[in-house]
Each structure stands twice: as structure tokens, then as C-alpha cells.
Write a protein that holds these residues in place. Structure first.
Motif, PDB file in Angstrom:
ATOM      1  N   GLN A   1     116.030  66.762 -96.564  1.00 14.98           N
ATOM      2  CA  GLN A   1     117.002  67.794 -96.224  1.00 14.98           C
ATOM      3  C   GLN A   1     116.656  69.097 -96.911  1.00 14.98           C
ATOM      4  O   GLN A   1     116.562  69.158 -98.144  1.00 14.98           O
ATOM      5  CB  GLN A   1     118.408  67.325 -96.620  1.00 14.98           C
TER       6      GLN A   1
ATOM      7  N   TYR B   1     118.244  60.781 -88.916  1.00 16.05           N
ATOM      8  CA  TYR B   1     118.096  59.551 -89.716  1.00 16.05           C
ATOM      9  C   TYR B   1     118.018  58.320 -88.819  1.00 16.05           C
ATOM     10  O   TYR B   1     117.216  57.418 -89.047  1.00 16.05           O
ATOM     11  CB  TYR B   1     119.263  59.416 -90.718  1.00 16.05           C
TER      12      TYR B   1
ATOM     13  N   GLU C   1     115.231  44.071 -96.488  1.00 19.27           N
ATOM     14  CA  GLU C   1     116.204  44.503 -95.466  1.00 19.27           C
ATOM     15  C   GLU C   1     117.565  43.847 -95.604  1.00 19.27           C
ATOM     16  O   GLU C   1     118.597  44.465 -95.385  1.00 19.27           O
ATOM     17  CB  GLU C   1     115.659  44.213 -94.056  1.00 19.27           C
TER      18      GLU C   1
ATOM     19  N   LYS D   1     131.275  54.619 -85.984  1.00 18.39           N
ATOM     20  CA  LYS D   1     131.173  54.036 -84.642  1.00 18.39           C
ATOM     21  C   LYS D   1     132.335  53.082 -84.399  1.00 18.39           C
ATOM     22  O   LYS D   1     132.965  53.100 -83.353  1.00 18.39           O
ATOM     23  CB  LYS D   1     129.829  53.318 -84.497  1.00 18.39           C
TER      24      LYS D   1
ATOM     25  N   PHE E   1     126.905  64.223 -97.433  1.00 17.21           N
ATOM     26  CA  PHE E   1     126.391  65.498 -97.923  1.00 17.21           C
ATOM     27  C   PHE E   1     125.363  65.244 -99.011  1.00 17.21           C
ATOM     28  O   PHE E   1     125.629  64.539 -99.975  1.00 17.21           O
ATOM     29  CB  PHE E   1     127.516  66.386 -98.464  1.00 17.21           C
ATOM     30  N   GLN E   2     124.186  65.832 -98.832  1.00 13.34           N
ATOM     31  CA  GLN E   2     123.130  65.620 -99.817  1.00 13.34           C
ATOM     32  C   GLN E   2     123.239  66.627-100.954  1.00 13.34           C
ATOM     33  O   GLN E   2     123.222  67.834-100.727  1.00 13.34           O
ATOM     34  CB  GLN E   2     121.760  65.731 -99.135  1.00 13.34           C
TER      35      GLN E   2
ATOM     36  N   ASP F   1     127.408  55.846 -90.323  1.00 16.47           N
ATOM     37  CA  ASP F   1     127.313  55.729 -88.860  1.00 16.47           C
ATOM     38  C   ASP F   1     128.065  54.509 -88.346  1.00 16.47           C
ATOM     39  O   ASP F   1     128.834  54.590 -87.382  1.00 16.47           O
ATOM     40  CB  ASP F   1     125.836  55.576 -88.440  1.00 16.47           C
TER      41      ASP F   1
ATOM     42  N   ASP G   1     105.380  45.295-100.327  1.00 14.96           N
ATOM     43  CA  ASP G   1     104.813  46.632-100.142  1.00 14.96           C
ATOM     44  C   ASP G   1     105.663  47.710-100.827  1.00 14.96           C
ATOM     45  O   ASP G   1     105.450  48.897-100.620  1.00 14.96           O
ATOM     46  CB  ASP G   1     104.645  46.954 -98.652  1.00 14.96           C
ATOM     47  N   GLY G   2     106.636  47.296-101.627  1.00 15.25           N
ATOM     48  CA  GLY G   2     107.410  48.271-102.379  1.00 15.25           C
ATOM     49  C   GLY G   2     108.641  48.789-101.651  1.00 15.25           C
ATOM     50  O   GLY G   2     109.427  49.558-102.207  1.00 15.25           O
ATOM     51  N   THR G   3     108.811  48.415-100.374  1.00 12.52           N
ATOM     52  CA  THR G   3     110.021  48.845 -99.657  1.00 12.52           C
ATOM     53  C   THR G   3     111.183  47.923-100.023  1.00 12.52           C
ATOM     54  O   THR G   3     111.010  46.869-100.619  1.00 12.52           O
ATOM     55  CB  THR G   3     109.795  48.807 -98.136  1.00 12.52           C
TER      56      THR G   3
ATOM     57  N   MET H   1     119.525  57.223 -99.216  1.00  9.36           N
ATOM     58  CA  MET H   1     120.121  58.080 -98.206  1.00  9.36           C
ATOM     59  C   MET H   1     120.080  57.468 -96.804  1.00  9.36           C
ATOM     60  O   MET H   1     121.097  57.514 -96.089  1.00  9.36           O
ATOM     61  CB  MET H   1     119.453  59.461 -98.242  1.00  9.36           C
ATOM     62  N   PRO H   2     118.943  56.906 -96.353  1.00  5.93           N
ATOM     63  CA  PRO H   2     118.969  56.310 -95.009  1.00  5.93           C
ATOM     64  C   PRO H   2     120.036  55.221 -94.908  1.00  5.93           C
ATOM     65  O   PRO H   2     120.762  55.161 -93.901  1.00  5.93           O
ATOM     66  CB  PRO H   2     117.556  55.731 -94.862  1.00  5.93           C
TER      67      PRO H   2
ATOM     68  N   TYR I   1     123.475  56.829 -94.662  1.00  2.21           N
ATOM     69  CA  TYR I   1     123.692  57.344 -93.305  1.00  2.21           C
ATOM     70  C   TYR I   1     124.012  56.207 -92.340  1.00  2.21           C
ATOM     71  O   TYR I   1     124.894  56.324 -91.484  1.00  2.21           O
ATOM     72  CB  TYR I   1     122.464  58.132 -92.818  1.00  2.21           C
ATOM     73  N   ARG I   2     123.274  55.090 -92.467  1.00  3.23           N
ATOM     74  CA  ARG I   2     123.526  53.962 -91.554  1.00  3.23           C
ATOM     75  C   ARG I   2     124.927  53.399 -91.765  1.00  3.23           C
ATOM     76  O   ARG I   2     125.643  53.087 -90.810  1.00  3.23           O
ATOM     77  CB  ARG I   2     122.478  52.867 -91.769  1.00  3.23           C
TER      78      ARG I   2
ATOM     79  N   THR J   1     115.744  68.466-111.455  1.00  5.16           N
ATOM     80  CA  THR J   1     114.322  68.721-111.697  1.00  5.16           C
ATOM     81  C   THR J   1     114.064  68.770-113.198  1.00  5.16           C
ATOM     82  O   THR J   1     114.990  68.749-114.000  1.00  5.16           O
ATOM     83  CB  THR J   1     113.911  70.061-111.083  1.00  5.16           C
TER      84      THR J   1
ATOM     85  N   ARG K   1     105.357  53.220 -92.969  1.00  7.88           N
ATOM     86  CA  ARG K   1     106.084  53.600 -94.191  1.00  7.88           C
ATOM     87  C   ARG K   1     105.941  55.075 -94.537  1.00  7.88           C
ATOM     88  O   ARG K   1     106.665  55.580 -95.390  1.00  7.88           O
ATOM     89  CB  ARG K   1     105.557  52.794 -95.382  1.00  7.88           C
TER      90      ARG K   1
ATOM     91  N   PRO L   1     121.781  68.472-104.425  1.00  7.81           N
ATOM     92  CA  PRO L   1     120.426  68.862-104.830  1.00  7.81           C
ATOM     93  C   PRO L   1     119.900  67.947-105.936  1.00  7.81           C
ATOM     94  O   PRO L   1     120.637  67.576-106.852  1.00  7.81           O
ATOM     95  CB  PRO L   1     120.596  70.295-105.329  1.00  7.81           C
TER      96      PRO L   1
END
Lengths: 375, 375, 375, 375
Positions: free
Chosen positions: A338, A319, C277, C327, C337-338, C323, C272-274, C315-316, C319-320, C343, A332, C340
Motif C-alpha cells: 500500500q 488483495y 494454510e 460478504k 486501514f494500513q 471480506d 518454503d517459509g510461507t 494483511m492478506p 483482508y480475507r 523504520t 510466492r 505506516p
């Protein structure tokens, strides 16, 4: 056997409508198959079909599977020498059969004599065009992507070609579910930075731009395996990178000493069992650089780092690497996915994911790729 | 390939500890394999193993599967001629591998040249004894028991050996679940009284007492296929009879005219679509007589009439036949067991039960046999 | 009904061996149940058992489930007022039955009159001790953790208590698989930084240190819901944080305007849809601070951020955040932990995960927790 | 709770469009529910719905389930007395909800005070018509058909109403799969000739022509339970008879002595463990006579004798009885269908089939009924 007098022999280069799968050279005299999952595909209208195949090896023989109308009908070892193999016979010659011959084994980098080639066909009817599928996927990985252990009894432990499979494998299952043509670039034991045993030569990125430079030997060189790959010839819509498992393992493996320079390589653990930060950073740097290379070679593809079938210790680092790459490039079309972990129930031979683990991974990956391909 | 100088060749008759499966003659020079599921089994300590196999046919070629430690690793067509086939290579020579070579196709009664023989072995180690399993089962049946259509794409319709399988079959699955040695006696299309097309020669009972008299041709005769079978040589604990499906089909098929006598045979339907009583009675008589014959040949076995994988129209008649037999003989070790029907989801190729239908049938049959074997 | 004269009534405070589940005040006169999954557990030796329960609400009634020997036997709406409910009758009074009464609905923060209390028991036998389970787990989450939509027809869209379930829920299933006592702290629609609609008050961390301060109303205050929780009274071995889904949703929801200050809150999307930040960073900061708070309250617990049942866009960032926390703190007992993804096949009512999605999540989470609890 | 002033009360006889399920008298003042699976069904447009229900019993209380849009939302014991029960509240009043109240327990023949009645409804909207389903099925059976043991922990052994279920039952599952209205006529422990303990009064055929004459007591008599059933009022397309299990058990149970006449009844085993022929013949006669009675009452229905969920010892006798009936009557619409046996994995409480056994039986029965309904 009553001889079938209507059979005609065609050197591969003269046979029309033979679709070649997998990275290889443009030569068809003969066609050399390097990668697992590579092969030829035909739409045959006729009652009988043979191929002339040639194999060689020092240690690791080749295996092929024969797929008829999408279903594996035969799987066999190809021993050294040049052989005519009957793929089909006795069929109604008015219907069209789709036939694939698939290399079931990865290129064996430690056996310089490894070779599998197709010279010719014999058929008593005609070959019809094989249309390209609407989607193209490239899978890049290690033993998991090579299908190691997804066939064979659980107790098997030998590292032999028999225990590799291109078809009982998440790559083939995902591609079929998505109606995709696909290619596989994989080496058992290799990683992004080093192989499982800390060997820095066992890194996939260094070989990615050649046709099949993981192989060795003069004959493979002469056949063009080490030449640059022409990426314009086949541009995937998706690149799936299933790497990191062996980079994680390297932290728990002994150091590797370069036999030439004497230099020692080792991904280190801290005393408390965590990963050494500098060494993890080296992995992250390697992963980030690989993304740059992948993007250069595949300008339009979705790049998906798919990881997790044998645990997820490297996931935070993956990540971070993807984050760092995206932050710098504003690219992008890169994401992390996972894959489901292998369990006692889904394990195969050689402590590797078995068919049910591959099937589950393929199901989840398929769903994910369907989603990102919508956008 | 570097030649393996430690390989030694043994004619089959000289090789120790080769276990032969399936009804055949006592001859090993060479060994002739007649029935589907027949073959040889070895416990090999060595790194490499080959067999010399010979095949012939006019129309219907043979197929074999190679099973290593209980898992199918290879499946291949055996074309006409005498061939050395490598079964295993490159293995750790200190561990023992259980290897089976299994004929995947039934005897083809309409092809007088059908032949499959094993002449010799090559091995670089030793063969160890293969103990008998604690249980023996004989399966008697038709195309279902021959595994027709349990492999291959759903759309396949050709009647070809490729679409037969001895392993993806309720017989093999049941035997494995029960840790049993087993034999199969089956002919696609045949029944108790007539075949599916009203041919009275396509009746299994008339051939049950010979080794393999469903075959034809002078060579098969010379090989001993038509000789009486020595039932004392292998006495099953259970005989499973999966017949009746084609007898039921005969009611819906055109009449069959004997080409010699001109006599016409037909199982008739009444105007209201029910079975003609006289003709059903003829089936019941044939079933009852077959039970007498089975008991004579297998004095101690449980006889289980297992029926229903393609519908149950003959079930009442089967129950009546078994009732009549039991009433007359007081034989208690005979019973009827209904197998699960095949559904749209479980169907295979050629409109026959697919692997999941066979697996389900095997699961239920296994449970039933476990129960009756307790008593 | 013949009256059971052996029944005796016990105010809850006088009944021995009543085990209370879930965060609440120490008062038993009566016992107030706040959280979903909270309740009482008894080991009863007797033939008949009743409880006296009291409920109130303005809009959102309560529901309870009755679990006998681990299996749900009854589930019912508890309407306003004080009621005696028969849990069991007519049983063999010599055997011990384990009985749980479980609140099936989360605290309803928008209904200040929400109330569920247990006053007394009636039993014709004795209560035996209920031992603590060897493991304790706390689940923290949103609607997923509240079991919203894991019961009811797919077409249901009303936001009503009937469609919440404490038992058909990954929390209960995981706890049972691990033989754990467990507690749930969850609010539908809430997140780490804001709720799904950008409301900064809908953030779980701000309420974590009180007993149940997500509730409102004077009565709840008087009952002690807003008092500080005594973390020393129940220290979990594992804290599972299933948050982020609504924080992700906030990026796609309209802005929220504070009715008092007029201040506008909005997690913004780039053109752009992201994700913007700065706004993602605010989420990461909130997540990191929550980890600090969780560690303060639960010094020895494994903290697992488990996320993914309705997609993984955050998720990113998760994780950050983890982290960054690790740290700074060198805290090793925190991981991601991801879970499932849900669906089409596993979805429930109200577009939420259904029972099969919860079961799958529980299976994977169970395996993961088993692994980390080994260490 | 804020009182819902829009609620209006309707005596059941005054409420429009209430569909009644199950055999009962025509009276709605109040409606008496006798059989398991019986109840009322409504299509409600409104936000809130209550029913007034009355129960009584000496020993065996009643249970009901509440099904909303086809999914069970609530299940509760109904204690003695007259109660208003809230079925739904807080819903969007613009959508139509399908609601069923289902009696979860069979008529308890040994408790003369057993009673369950519905007096009235309260609703704040309107009731819309409930159309009949295109198919009608009647299920006749014993404890299996009463859903005994298909709910509850495996270790439960008490014979109590809590362990009966109308919904987790092959009857309800089959009816739903076939979009059928259905009725159930069943008594735990009863058979065709005698009950499991050789009591000749425990025979279903003797009670089939009355509304619910398996019940006892003056009140039930006064309510019309013993009156003749009007078969013209509801003619099923299919009658499923799941009987024989207790007749088989009687061979292994002690004799039953008539307390009045002193006469002893016993289905006998021969010394070799087989069934006494005379006694089996008595069962066959009873089964044959029951078929005559069923046909008289249901002139056009397919009659399916479906048997086998707890073993198949009576199957040969059932086949003989059906054969004998068909031979005499030429009735073609009668057949035998074998249900799948219950296994260790699918067993429920009280050694009875569990939910998975019922589901499997329903799947196979559904497929079979679909097939015969085509013709």
C-alpha cells in the motif's frame, strides 16, 4: 560565441557507449523514444556536448529533462522539427560528467503524430562506458506513474504535456534510491479492466507485450512501436504495478458506448453505494490474468502491486485477486504494497499527487523493495 | 505540428502590458536583460505563447527560466543567435496565465560579449495588465545573491552559468513570500572594498549608480549599460545588502598587484591570525560610505545589511560600520540582520549555499522584513 | 511550606464533576483504574489540587501522567501504598485549568496484585463540569496500543512498566487530533487467535465483553474486574482494532504446551517459509468471529481494522477475514486501514514503535477516520 | 509489593561514585541542589534504586526530572518534607543503567525558604564510576536559560515552577550534543545592568562569584549559598552568556524606585523610540566589566555571548561592548553568537521560547561551539 572547433559530430549509431533507457526498437538511426523516463545516458569527458533531436506532434508536444551528475539542470519543450540542443558547455574537460536526456512525457495515445527521436551527438571529447546498475525495475501504471500533476501550480487544470514529469516522480526517486536502472510503462487514465471512463480499450494488460502499441498512427507503426517486445533483452528484478485507481473511478463515471458495436460498458454501483459484485469480480479476474501475463514475461521478477496514492477503494479487490492468483499458481514472489495516500498538503496540480506525495511514496516503496530483495 | 494560425507577432515595444523586471535601459527595441532575476512578466489569455530571444557570449552563455503561475516549468540554456522559443501551448484559452521569463545568470563582467535580449512575442490571444506588487525590494550582493551553487550536484566545481540560478535563491524566495517585486544587483566574488582576491576594482559600491557598469565591451556600452541609473524610476521599500563574505575572504587570499600601476593590494592578517586593524578599518570605512551612497539613491528605503550565509567573520566590523554611520547621520532606517549559516546538510554545489540554505535564509529574512515593515 | 488552609478534602464520590475515563466499574469508593489511558479529568478553578491515590503490585508497579491544559506536566511511578499527590499549586485561582490524571500502564495480567485506585481529592476552589467530547473512540490492541517502547532509550530491553506510555501513543494522539474521548483495551503480546508465543489464552476476543478480565487475582475479582461490561454505558463512534502483529509472530515462535491438558498449540510455517494454510485459516476465522462480537457490542460504530506498524505479513489474511465477514453480514461499516510501518529512524525502545512512529500512525489514522466519519 | 530485601541504604556521603552536577558546596550530608540543571548522576548495576530527598519552600516548590540512559522517564513536583522516591525498579540487575536526578527549577530568589537536598540512596546492587565528559560548559542567563515556558500549554500565564524545565532547554540539548558536562547560572527576569523592571539588584554579574548568592534567607546562608565559589574546582572550556534580553526590556518598563534610598532607576527611550545613548552606554560598560570578571574566573575558557532568542535589540550594544573589551585586553577567546529568534510556530508557554525554539537554538549553538573548539 567563439566556435568550438574541437566538436565532432557522431550519428547516434556511431557514437560509442551511449546507453539507451526505456522500451524501444533496436534501431539507432535514429533512436525513437516512446515512454516517459526513457532516454539516453552518457559518461562524457569533454567540455561541450550537443544532441540532435527531432520532434513531431499534432496536439501534444514533447518535453525533455537534462540531468547532469544526477541532478536535473534543464527542462524544455521540444517543438516540432529537427534541432541541435546544447546540453553542456564550458566545462573542465578533464573530469567525467554523467549526462542523461530524459523524455518527460508519456506516449500520447490520442495523438497519432507524436514522435521524439535522437539522431546524433556532437562532443569535443570522448564518451566512456556507462555501466549497468545492479538492479532493474519496471514500473507499470497510469497518470500517477506518468508523473501527471507532480509539477506545476496547484490551480493548473489543463491536460497538457507541460504538467507531466518523469523525474519528480516516485518511479525516478525509487530507482535512484535503490541504484536501479528502470523503465516505465504508463498511460494516464487507464486501468486493468477499463479506463476511468469505462472504455475497455483503456486497459494496460492488452498492450503489455508490445513495444509501444498504446500509440497510434502509421508512422509509429512503421517505426516498430506495435511489434512484440523482446522480454529477454531486459529482465527486471522487480515489476511494480500501480494500477487500480482508474478502475475504481470507473464505478463513478458514466457508461461508455462502443462507437462501433454500440455495446455499453459500465462498472456499476449498488444502490447503497457499494461496488456491484459482478463488476468487481470482472476487475479481479482482469487483475489475476494480468499477473499470469506478467509472470510469463518476467519469470524471475518480484511482482509488487503497489496501490494507494489516490485512495484505496480497490484494495480489498486487489488483495482478493492476488490471493486467487497465488492460490492457483503457488507463485510466492507476488505481493501487495500500500502506497501512502495523497493529502491536501502533498497534492500537486490537476488534483494529482505532487512532488512531496511522490517522494513519500518512493521512500516507503524503497524500504519495502529493499526488504523483499534481501530474501 | 499543425500550425496555429491564430498566433500574431508583436515586437516587444508594440506588445501591451509587458512588465519588465530588473535594472535596464528604457529601450524595448529590443529589451536587454542585464541582471540575474531580471526579465519580463505577462498575464496571457490565450493558448500559445512564444518569445524571440537573442543571445551572444564569448565564454559564458545565458540561461533562462520560464515560470508559469508562480512555478518554474522550464529552464534552458540560450545559445548564441536569435531564436523563437515556445513558452506555452495547448492551453485552455479562456483562463489567464501569469508567465515570467527570468534571466538565471548574473552579468558576466569578464566576458565582454555577454548579451541577452528579447525582441518580440507571438501569442494567439491577448495580454492583460500585470499590476505592480505592493512592495519593492532591491538585493545587492555577491555569488550568494547570484545563486551560484544553489543548483547542481555537490561535486560540481566548474565556474559555469549552468550552476547559477535566479529562482532557487533567497532573493526570489523572500520576494515571493513578501509579495514583492524585486531587483538583484550582484557579482560573484566581489565585496565592499575588494573582491575575494584583493582586487580593489571588484567592489560593488563603485558600480551601484550605473545601470550595469560591471559589464565590459563596446556593445554593452552602446546599449547603455554604463549610463547612470535613474533611481526615481523604481524606489525600493527595502534594500538588502548581502556583502562582506568576499571582503572576509580577501584576508586569506594572496595579494593582488595592479597590472597598470604595479600597486599591491592586500587585506592582512596579524601573526596571531586576527585581522589587521588598519585593513578592517578600511573595510568599515568602505561599508559606511556605501551606506551614505545607498541612502542618497534610496531616500525612503529600509536598508538591511544581511550577512552570514557563509560564516560571520566580518560581523563585528559590519556592526561597527553601521554604528558609525548611524551615529553620524541619525538615520534610523538602517539595521544589521544575521542570516543563518550554511551547514554540511544545506550546502550546494561549488561549496556554496544550496537550495535549503537559501530557503532557510529567506524564511528568516522574510520574518525580519515583515517586522520592520510594520513600523 | 505555608499550609494552604483553603484546601478541602472530597472523597471522589462526593466531588462533583469528576469525569472518569476508561472501562471500569461504577464504584467511586474508591475508583479503580484498570486500563492504560484510563483516569479522571477535572476542570478546576482554584490554585491547588491534590489526589489521594493507592497502588499495589507484586512485580509491576503503576505509573501515572498528569496533563494540564492538554500538555503532560508530570509523570511518576506510583509505589505501593496510599499517597496524597499534589497535582498543581500556586496557580492563579481565577482561571480554569483542565487537569487529567492518566494511568500510563496497561493492566498487568501476570501480576495478580496489580491495583491502582483514586480515593479522594483536595482542592481550594471549585470543580466545573467537564463536557463530553463530540466523538468517542475505542482502541483495541496489543503492545503497540499499550505504548510499549514509545518512551525510553533505544537500548532499553527490560519489560518494565516504566517503558509503557499512554500519552506518547497513537491512541492519545489520534483522539486529541479528532477531539475525541477514548478508551483503550490492550495487552502486550496478545493476538486474535493466540499470543505471540502460541498461547491460545492470550487472545483478546475472549475477554472483550468483561470490564477487565485479563487481570487475575481475588482482589481484582472482588473489585468487579471480571464482571460483564455494560456496553450501553459508553457507545463508541469508532472501534479501532490494531491486532494481528502477535498472531503473525506466533508462526515464528516455538509451540506452546498447555500445562493442564498437555495439548500443543503452534501456528505452523510451510517448508518454503510461507504460512500453513490451515493455521492462517484459523486466524481468519477468529478475526471474523471477533468482528461479529464487536458488532454485537457496538451496533452503530465504524469498525476499522488498523494494522501495519510492525510489518504487514497478516494483511492478506486480515483482508480475507474482513471480506468474509462483510460478504456474510452485508455490514458496510467495517474496513481495513494500513498503518505506516516503523523504520530504523522511528523505532523506540524494546524494538517497538517510538514516538515518531506513533505520531505518523496517528496522523494517517486521523485522516482516514475523518474521511469515514464524513459519510 | 513484595519487599526487596537486597536493598541497602547509603547516606550520600558514603555512597561511592555519585557524581554531583552544578555549583554547590562540598557538603554531602546532605547535598544541597541550588541551580537548575544541577543534580546527581549514577551508573547503577542493580534492579532497584531510591533516593531520599528533602524539600521546603514558602511559595515556589521544586521539581525534579529523572533521566535513565539519557532519556527523561519521570518528572515530578517535590513537596515539602523528606521523601524516599523510587527511581527504578524491576530491572535486569546485570546491566548498567546511567541515572540522573536533575533539579528542573532555578533558585527562587524571592522565596527565602527554597530548599532541595538529597540525603541518601537505596540500591540493591553496586554503583560504578561516572567518568567526566571530555568538555565542560557553563551557561549564564535569564528566564530563557532557566527554561521558563519551554514546557506547558501556550495559554499558561502563571509564573510557577511547573513551567520551568532544565531538560527541554537549549542548555541541556547543547551539552548533550557536544558530550559535555555543564552547569547553569540563571535567573528569570535578570540582566547585565538591571532586571527587566529596571531594578539594579537584578544584575547577574554581581552574584557570579558566589555559590548561589541570588538566594536569600538564613537557612541558605547557613548552607553556604553565599560563600565564594571555588572556580578552580571546575573550569569550563566554554562560558555561554545569554544575557541582554531583560536589559532591552528595561527600556520599555516603568522606572524602579529603591525602597531604601528612594533613588529612581530607568533605562530611557528617546522621543523617537530609540534607546537613550547614555543608558545604552551604561549597559555596554556593565557588559564589558562582566567580561573582565568572567575572564578572571575562567582564565582559559572560550567566552561566547549568545543572544537573540527573543529578538535582537541589544545586539549592536553587545557587539560594541565585546569590541571595547577585546580592544583593551587583546583577549581573542571572546565572541558574539546570534541565536535564532523565536517565532509564532516555536513559541512555548508564558510567551517564552518553546521546545522547538530551544532545539533550534541548541543546534545552531552546537555547530558554532564545535567550530571554535576546533581552533
Amino acid at each position: 560565441m567563439s566556435h568550438n572547433k574541437r566538436l565532432k559530430t557522431y550519428p547516434l549509431a556511431k557514437a560509442k557507449h551511449v546507453k539507451v533507457h526505456g522500451r524501444t526498437t533496436p534501431t539507432l538511426t535514429p533512436l525513437t523514444l516512446f515512454w516517459t523516463g526513457s532516454g539516453i545516458e552518457l559518461n562524457m569527458k569533454g567540455s561541450e556536448l550537443w544532441i540532435e533531436i527531432e520532434a513531431d506532434y499534432q496536439m501534444y508536444e514533447s518535453w525533455i529533462s537534462i540531468v547532469v551528475n544526477g541532478v536535473p539542470m534543464s527542462r524544455l519543450m521540444v517543438t516540432t522539427g529537427r534541432h541541435w540542443i546544447c546540453l553542456l558547455r564550458g566545462l573542465n574537460s578533464d573530469t567525467v560528467k554523467n549526462v542523461r536526456v530524459v523524455k518527460d512525457v508519456q506516449p500520447m495515445s490520442s495523438d497519432p503524430r507524436c514522435l521524439l527521436q535522437i539522431h546524433a551527438l556532437k562532443v569535443d571529447g570522448e564518451l566512456l562506458p556507462v555501466p549497468d546498475k545492479p538492479l532493474k525495475i519496471e514500473f507499470i501504471g497510469d497518470s500517477i506513474t506518468s508523473g501527471e500533476g507532480s509539477i506545476g501550480a496547484k490551480e493548473e487544470t489543463d491536460w497538457v504535456p507541460m504538467l507531466f514529469t518523469a523525474l519528480r516522480n516516485y518511479t525516478a526517486i525509487t530507482a535512484e534510491a535503490l541504484h536501479a536502472d528502470y523503465r516505465v510503462f504508463s498511460q494516464s487514465g487507464w486501468g486493468v479492466l477499463t479506463s476511468w471512463d469505462n472504455n475497455p480499450h483503456g486497459n494496460i494488460p492488452a498492450y503489455y507485450e508490445q513495444i509501444c502499441s498504446v500509440l497510434t498512427g502509421e508512422r509509429n507503426e512503421a517505426l516498430g512501436a506495435f511489434a512484440d517486445h523482446d522480454f529477454t533483452s531486459w529482465q527486471p528484478d522487480v515489476v511494480v504495478v500501480n494500477l487500480g485507481t482508474n478502475d475504481g473511478g470507473a464505478f463513478y463515471s458514466p457508461a461508455w458506448t462502443d462507437p462501433v458495436s454500440g455495446k455499453v460498458h459500465k462498472q456499476r454501483l449498488n444502490e447503497d453505494g457499494t461496488f456491484n459484485e459482478e463488476d468487481v469480480q470482472a476487475f479481479e479476474n482482469a487483475a489475476e490474468h494480468f499477473l499470469v501475463k506478467l509472470r510469463t514475461s518476467n519469470p524471475a521478477a518480484h511482482i509488487v502491486w503497489a496501490y494507494g496514492m489516490l485512495g484505496t477503494p480497490m484494495m480489498p479487490a486487489i488483495y482478493r485477486a492476488v490471493d486467487a492468483y497465488k492460490k492457483k499458481t503457488k507463485d510466492r514472489k507476488v505481493s501487495v504494497f500500500q502506497l501512502p495516500n495523497t493529502t491536501e498538503e502533498t497534492i500537486g496540480s490537476r488534483s494529482h499527487p505532487g512532488l512531496s506525495a511522490h517522494t513519500k511514496a518512493a521512500d516507503e516503496l524503497t524500504r519495502y523493495l529493499r526488504e523483499i530483495l534481501k530474501n
